[in-house]
Design an enzyme around this catalytic site. Structure first.
Site, PDB file in Angstrom:
ATOM      1  N   ASP A 145      54.082 -49.200  26.460  1.00 23.40           N
ATOM      2  CA  ASP A 145      52.995 -49.314  27.443  1.00 23.40           C
ATOM      3  C   ASP A 145      53.522 -49.509  28.863  1.00 23.40           C
ATOM      4  O   ASP A 145      53.127 -50.437  29.563  1.00 23.40           O
ATOM      5  CB  ASP A 145      52.069 -50.498  27.088  1.00 23.40           C
ATOM      6  CG  ASP A 145      51.585 -50.460  25.657  1.00 23.40           C
ATOM      7  OD1 ASP A 145      51.190 -49.374  25.203  1.00 23.40           O
ATOM      8  OD2 ASP A 145      51.609 -51.515  24.987  1.00 23.40           O
ATOM      9  N   GLU A 161      41.776 -45.441  26.365  1.00 22.31           N
ATOM     10  CA  GLU A 161      42.349 -46.730  26.791  1.00 22.31           C
ATOM     11  C   GLU A 161      43.416 -46.502  27.838  1.00 22.31           C
ATOM     12  O   GLU A 161      43.613 -45.371  28.293  1.00 22.31           O
ATOM     13  CB  GLU A 161      42.920 -47.480  25.575  1.00 22.31           C
ATOM     14  CG  GLU A 161      43.991 -46.694  24.826  1.00 22.31           C
ATOM     15  CD  GLU A 161      44.409 -47.325  23.498  1.00 22.31           C
ATOM     16  OE1 GLU A 161      43.708 -48.219  22.990  1.00 22.31           O
ATOM     17  OE2 GLU A 161      45.456 -46.911  22.963  1.00 22.31           O
TER      18      GLU A 161
END
Ligand SMILES: *[C@@H]1O[C@H](CO)[C@@H](O)[C@H](O)[C@H]1NC(C)=O
Ligand SMILES: *[C@@H]1O[C@H](CO)[C@@H](O)[C@H](O)[C@H]1NC(C)=O
Ligand SMILES: *[C@@H]1O[C@H](CO)[C@@H](O)[C@H](O)[C@H]1NC(C)=O
Ligand SMILES: *[C@@H]1O[C@H](CO)[C@@H](O)[C@H](O)[C@H]1NC(C)=O
Ligand SMILES: *[C@@H]1O[C@H](CO)[C@@H](O)[C@H](O)[C@H]1NC(C)=O
Ligand SMILES: *[C@@H]1O[C@H](CO)[C@@H](O)[C@H](O)[C@H]1NC(C)=O
Ligand SMILES: *[C@@H]1O[C@H](CO)[C@@H](O)[C@H](O)[C@H]1NC(C)=O
Ligand SMILES: *[C@@H]1O[C@H](CO)[C@@H](O)[C@H](O)[C@H]1NC(C)=O
Ligand SMILES: *[C@@H]1O[C@H](CO)[C@@H](O)[C@H](O)[C@H]1NC(C)=O
Ligand SMILES: *[C@@H]1O[C@H](CO)[C@@H](O)[C@H](O)[C@H]1NC(C)=O
Ligand SMILES: *[C@@H]1O[C@H](CO)[C@@H](O)[C@H](O)[C@H]1NC(C)=O
Ligand SMILES: *[C@@H]1O[C@H](CO)[C@@H](O)[C@H](O)[C@H]1NC(C)=O
Length: 585
Positions: free
Chosen positions: A34, A209
């Site tokens: 991420d 997301e």
């Protein structure tokens, strides 16, 4: 002044004439998922990246680079239990710190992220704790603030500063309840929030997301991840003239994915965009290196890819692979400042008196005070571990243990490596007292090679006696995984050879190919006698959101009899980064 006038021309000349660069992915190998990266001209033209860390502490690492190739750990944003006491209670390995966003604004670094309690009911309002940290000195862990919390019932929160100074945070709701990208104004100083609106639901794949907003050529661009963080993972983009929408989807979506390819780099998605000194665009994303057996025990890593983004047009991303070509990059030495080492450096640590743990060292949740001491009197050049009752699995494989789990580790950052320590089993006396090394993904996914006290005859499991008056040391390899499911089986058990008893033992884990870890031991003074005790396959550590850690543990396996034990000569040596494999494109 003259120089200032010339600079735009110089940079244009570089853009046109400069030789393109080559570099290797991943730029942050190992458990660095991420990613969120920025370029900060004000701090000597330096790039900074943050990545997520789940239940590992200390963490939320900040890596810095001057050339996008050599990355050094410079600080850990989360470095004091008091910053986030909740990290120690979160259950389940998928809990903890999810995707951070790193931004720089007027002298201050902002890091916005979420502590997720992933075992709470999917509609529980306290499942997501969102907050922002700040720092004026990215090279110091201590300079990172305590968090300012704000209300948002979702995750992957990312701030964007609009032209009027308003900070809009985008994020995604609890995806099972109300999927889609949401936006709300947040005062990052106070945590006060305004009204939440829905701005884009993506292109129809699951789990929209990881949103980030960028402003360019009169548009607000909204880059998101879709498809879930597995094989369908992808990056998609939309744009709007008004930050509130309506957002128009890029007809070329997905703009970045390796889904439905045979590439070694899979699960590519969750990207962030930034420009370099020459105003060329780059993206970072997460990816896994998935072997032919389907395994990727190092977990989700950070990759870099060049992006072409012409005025008024959609950005065009380059497909991710191991050997990359991209925009010209000036070569530069590693960043000087900061607390850690280059992300892929080998290390040898002797626990010298007065030394402290390098910032690469981590625990699973918070360490118990007093369980890890460097160079105690009489035991200089050694790390003293105080055993925990809980072993690495703990009571149920998912909860924090009240008295902690004695475990200290660092990431696996090479495909092939050797990790070894010298252990002294002389303080082990009672049954099931154990000290050893582990390759650890989470409490339900790890392989351990321990030296453990057991009754003689135990190695034949079917004829095990329980004569506890004459315990002897054994080497034991155990593993626990859910892929495919098995629970703590003993994979190998053999008495420590009598010629080795009384010696310090070299206990080690190596990966000499892409499918298996080998766990071996031998007398520290006679390396040629080292022998393999057992193997663990990488597939058993291919699960969830984290990546392999290598470390030492000391436990009584639930029993009484806390003991101290000493670890010396901690060595991690990289033996190669595999970035392409035959048959993969
Ligand atoms: C930038 O920071 C300086 C010093 O802290 C402050 O005086 C100034 O108001 C800030 N500017 C903006 C636009 O926030
Ligand atoms: C969450 O969902 C459960 C089951 O549908 C329901 O009983 C409960 O009231 C919900 N809780 C909240 C806070 O909405
Ligand atoms: C996204 O989907 C939700 C639920 O279906 C809907 O309420 C919302 O309006 C949609 N948002 C946009 C921007 O289309
Ligand atoms: C953007 O849209 C919002 C909501 O529709 C509206 O209130 C606002 O005036 C618009 N802003 C601009 C600059 O047009
Ligand atoms: C990969 O192929 C499947 C099946 O055709 C499709 O559903 C999926 O959307 C594709 N993935 C991407 C990123 O296009
Ligand atoms: C990226 O990979 C996809 C799938 O293999 C391919 O269709 C596409 O042409 C590639 N893009 C570029 C720019 O090479
Ligand atoms: C240099 O790299 C950029 C970005 O990948 C690419 O668009 C361009 O074609 C490359 N130029 C050369 C001469 O290879
Ligand atoms: C283990 O013990 C069982 C039962 O006593 C016996 O049948 C078996 O042969 C033993 N195996 C070995 C390898 O000694
Ligand atoms: C247990 O081990 C001790 C020491 O080797 C031995 O003297 C004793 O006979 C053993 N007891 C049993 C029940 O086997
Ligand atoms: C890797 O090593 C293990 C242990 O020696 C062996 O079982 C396995 O077949 C090897 N894998 C490959 C792909 O060679
Ligand atoms: C961990 O300890 C428990 C007892 O507390 C034990 O049942 C389990 O087998 C151990 N497993 C591993 C892999 O450490
Ligand atoms: C430390 O361990 C390394 C790797 O196993 C070994 O090469 C070295 O000789 C050891 N050093 C000492 C002082 O034992």
């Amino acid at each position: 002044m003259l120089l200032k006038c010339l600079l735009p021309f110089l940079s244009l000349a570089l853009k046109v004439l400069g030789h393109n660069s080559t570099y290797q992915n991943p730029i942050l190998p190992g458990f660095h998922p991420d990613p969120s990266c920025i370029f900060v001209p004000e701090l000597d033209d330096t790039f900074f990246c943050a990545s997520s860390s789940f239940l590992v502490f200390p963490r939320i690492p900040i890596h810095a680079s001057k050339d996008l190739r050599k990355w050094k750990l410079v600080s850990n944003v989360l470095n004091r239990p008091a910053q986030l006491p909740g990290l120690n209670t979160a259950k389940r390995a998928t809990s903890g710190i999810w995707a951070p966003t790193l931004r720089y604004r007027n002298g201050t670094f902002h890091l916005v992220t979420t502590l997720v309690y992933d075992d709470y009911a999917i509609n529980a309002t306290n499942r997501f704790d969102n907050f922002a940290f700040t720092s004026k000195d990215p090279y110091s862990s201590a300079a990172w603030s305590d968090p300012v919390h704000f209300d948002f019932p979702g995750y992957d929160t990312s701030p964007f500063w609009d032209e009027d100074g308003t900070v809009y945070v985008t994020g995604t709701h609890a995806w099972q309840v109300d999927p889609g990208i949401k936006m709300l104004p947040v005062d990052l100083k106070t945590g006060e929030v305004g009204e939440t609106i829905s701005i884009w639901n993506g292109t129809g794949a699951s789990s929209p997301e990881g949103p980030h907003i960028y402003r360019k050529d009169g548009y607000y661009y909204l880059l998101i991840a879709e498809g879930g963080t597995g094989s369908g993972h992808r990056a998609t983009i939309a744009r709007a003239k008004n930050i509130s929408g309506p957002y128009e989807s890029d007809p070329a979506n997905p703009v970045l994915t390796n889904s439905n390819t045979t590439a070694y780099f899979q699960n590519v998605g969750h990207a962030d965009l930034f420009q370099d000194r020459n105003e060329n665009w780059w993206a970072v994303a997460l990816s896994v290196r998935q072997g032919p057996d389907g395994s990727y025990p190092m977990g989700r890593e950070t990759v870099l890819t060049p992006v072409t983004w012409e005025e008024g047009e959609w950005p065009i991303f380059t497909n991710v692979s191991g050997h990359m070509h991209g925009w010209h990059l000036d070569s530069a030495p590693p960043v000087r400042q900061g607390e850690g080492s280059l992300v892929d450096s080998s290390v040898q640590i002797n626990f010298e008196p007065g030394s402290v743990f390098p910032p690469e060292f981590v625990h699973w949740r918070f360490p118990t005070n007093g369980s890890y001491t460097i160079s105690t009197p009489g035991h200089e050049y050694a790390l003293q571990l105080k055993s925990s009752s809980a072993n690495l699995t703990g009571s149920d494989g998912r909860s924090a243990e009240p008295a902690g789990q004695t475990f200290i580790a660092r990431r696996q950052v090479h495909s092939l490596f050797k990790f070894s320590v010298t252990l002294d089993p002389s303080s082990l006396e009672m049954e099931e007292q154990e000290v050893g090394v582990a390759v650890f993904l989470d409490q339900l996914h790890h392989y351990d090679l321990g030296i453990v006290m057991l009754p003689p005859g135990t190695s034949n499991i079917t004829s095990r006696t329980s004569n506890t008056t004459a315990l002897i040391p054994y080497f034991r390899v155990r593993g626990i995984t859910t892929v495919p499911a098995f629970v703590s089986p003993t994979l190998a058990l053999t008495p420590v050879p009598s010629a080795w008893v009384g010696d310090s033992l070299n206990v080690q884990i190596t990966a000499s190919n892409l499918t298996h870890y080998a766990l071996s031991a031998g007398p520290a003074s006679r390396p040629y006698e080292q022998k393999i005790i057992g193997y663990g396959n990488g597939l058993g550590l291919t699960w969830g959101f984290t990546g392999a850690l290598l470390g030492v543990y000391a436990t009584t396996n639930g029993g009484a009899g806390e003991f101290d034990t000493y670890v010396k000569n901690w060595t991690y040596t990289g033996h190669g980064q595999i970035v392409e494999i035959p048959g993969a494109s």
